[in-house]
Design a protein around this motif. Structure first.
Motif, mmCIF file in Angstrom:
data_model
loop_
_atom_site.group_PDB
_atom_site.id
_atom_site.type_symbol
_atom_site.label_atom_id
_atom_site.label_comp_id
_atom_site.label_asym_id
_atom_site.label_seq_id
_atom_site.Cartn_x
_atom_site.Cartn_y
_atom_site.Cartn_z
ATOM 1 N N ARG A 238 0.830 -1.215 0.000
ATOM 2 C CA ARG A 238 0.000 0.000 0.000
ATOM 3 C C ARG A 238 0.863 1.262 0.000
ATOM 4 N N ARG A 239 1.914 1.265 0.795
ATOM 5 C CA ARG A 239 2.759 2.456 0.895
ATOM 6 C C ARG A 239 3.537 2.696 -0.398
ATOM 7 N N ALA B 29 2.602 1.697 -3.393
ATOM 8 C CA ALA B 29 1.637 2.087 -4.423
ATOM 9 C C ALA B 29 1.278 3.563 -4.292
ATOM 10 N N ALA B 30 1.120 4.036 -3.047
ATOM 11 C CA ALA B 30 0.805 5.451 -2.841
ATOM 12 C C ALA B 30 1.968 6.349 -3.267
ATOM 13 N N THR B 31 3.192 5.916 -2.954
ATOM 14 C CA THR B 31 4.369 6.714 -3.298
ATOM 15 C C THR B 31 4.613 6.768 -4.798
ATOM 16 N N LEU B 32 4.467 5.625 -5.453
ATOM 17 C CA LEU B 32 4.758 5.533 -6.888
ATOM 18 C C LEU B 32 3.529 5.788 -7.754
ATOM 19 N N GLN B 33 2.384 6.021 -7.104
ATOM 20 C CA GLN B 33 1.108 6.170 -7.819
ATOM 21 C C GLN B 33 0.879 4.967 -8.731
ATOM 22 N N ALA B 34 1.097 3.800 -8.159
ATOM 23 C CA ALA B 34 1.036 2.552 -8.907
ATOM 24 C C ALA B 34 -0.323 1.879 -8.767
ATOM 25 N N SER B 35 -0.635 1.013 -9.718
ATOM 26 C CA SER B 35 -1.789 0.125 -9.570
ATOM 27 C C SER B 35 -1.475 -0.895 -8.488
ATOM 28 N N ASN C 216 -0.546 2.011 -16.499
ATOM 29 C CA ASN C 216 0.161 2.608 -15.373
ATOM 30 C C ASN C 216 1.615 2.152 -15.428
ATOM 31 N N TYR D 222 3.593 1.366 -13.120
ATOM 32 C CA TYR D 222 3.940 0.370 -12.113
ATOM 33 C C TYR D 222 2.703 -0.401 -11.643
#
Length: 201
Positions: free
Chosen positions: A22-23, A25-31, A75, A77
């Motif tokens: 989760r962290r 994905a939030a940082t990298l704006q990943a799926s 996306n 990532y």
């Protein structure tokens, strides 16, 4: 690369896979692709040691098949809290030889062949730490989880990791509290980005 970079996180139960996914994905704006054990109706019986191992593994296989088929391609990532090889870790541990043979036949018929991770992050922690985390998060279906089974799972993961041939970042989460310590979290994110830069070059 025309497809997204895939970062998968693996490790035994309680290692911190979903939190880290989760962290990142939030940082990298990943799926984000997350395993959903709460949706597996057979898992509680398996943890209570009342059967259902084959049904449990097949349910997870179908879940993973659906998730990866629906994974977005637009996306840069994709972050997942499990690797595409997860069944190869668990099924030899949980199934009888005949059940394992049937599972592999069904898997082949499903053509389950998602793209492996470009970067695997392998999390581990001392067994006592894993047990403490499992108890503290108080998921009802995990409260009957046998300690000897958890030890076997951890050993199976470590055996699998030693043979893993692709890029892998190993992290001992018993010594790194990225959940409560902001500095630990920042350093971990920087480390992951560094390894991604190497892969992307």
């Amino acid at each position: 690369m025309t497809r997204p970079y895939i970062i998968s996180i693996e490790g035994p139960i309680g290692a911190g896979k979903t939190t880290l996914a989760r962290r990142l994905a939030a940082t990298l704006q990943a799926s984000l692709i997350l395993e959903k054990p709460e949706d597996n109706a057979f898992l509680p019986d398996f943890y209570r040691q009342t059967g259902g191992a084959l049904a449990t593994e097949l349910q997870f296989l179908l879940q993973r098949q659906t998730q990866w088929q629906a994974a977005p391609a637009d996306n840069p990532y994709i972050i997942s809290d499990y690797s595409v090889y997860k069944d190869e870790i668990f099924t030899p541990l949980t199934l009888s030889p005949h059940e394992l043979q049937l599972f592999r036949q069904i898997k082949a018929e499903l053509h389950y062949q998602p793209t492996p991770a470009d970067l695997l992050i392998f999390l581990d922690a001392p067994l006592a730490t894993l047990q403490e985390r499992i108890l503290s998060r108080a998921r009802p279906y995990e409260q009957k989880l046998d300690g000897s089974y958890l030890a076997k799972v951890q050993q199976a993961y470590q055996d699998w990791r030693r043979l893993y041939p692709a890029p892998c970042l190993d992290i001992n989460t018993g010594q790194l509290d990225f959940v409560r310590e902001a500095r630990h979290n920042e350093n971990l994110i920087k480390t992951v980005k560094y390894h991604l830069n190497i892969i992307e070059e």
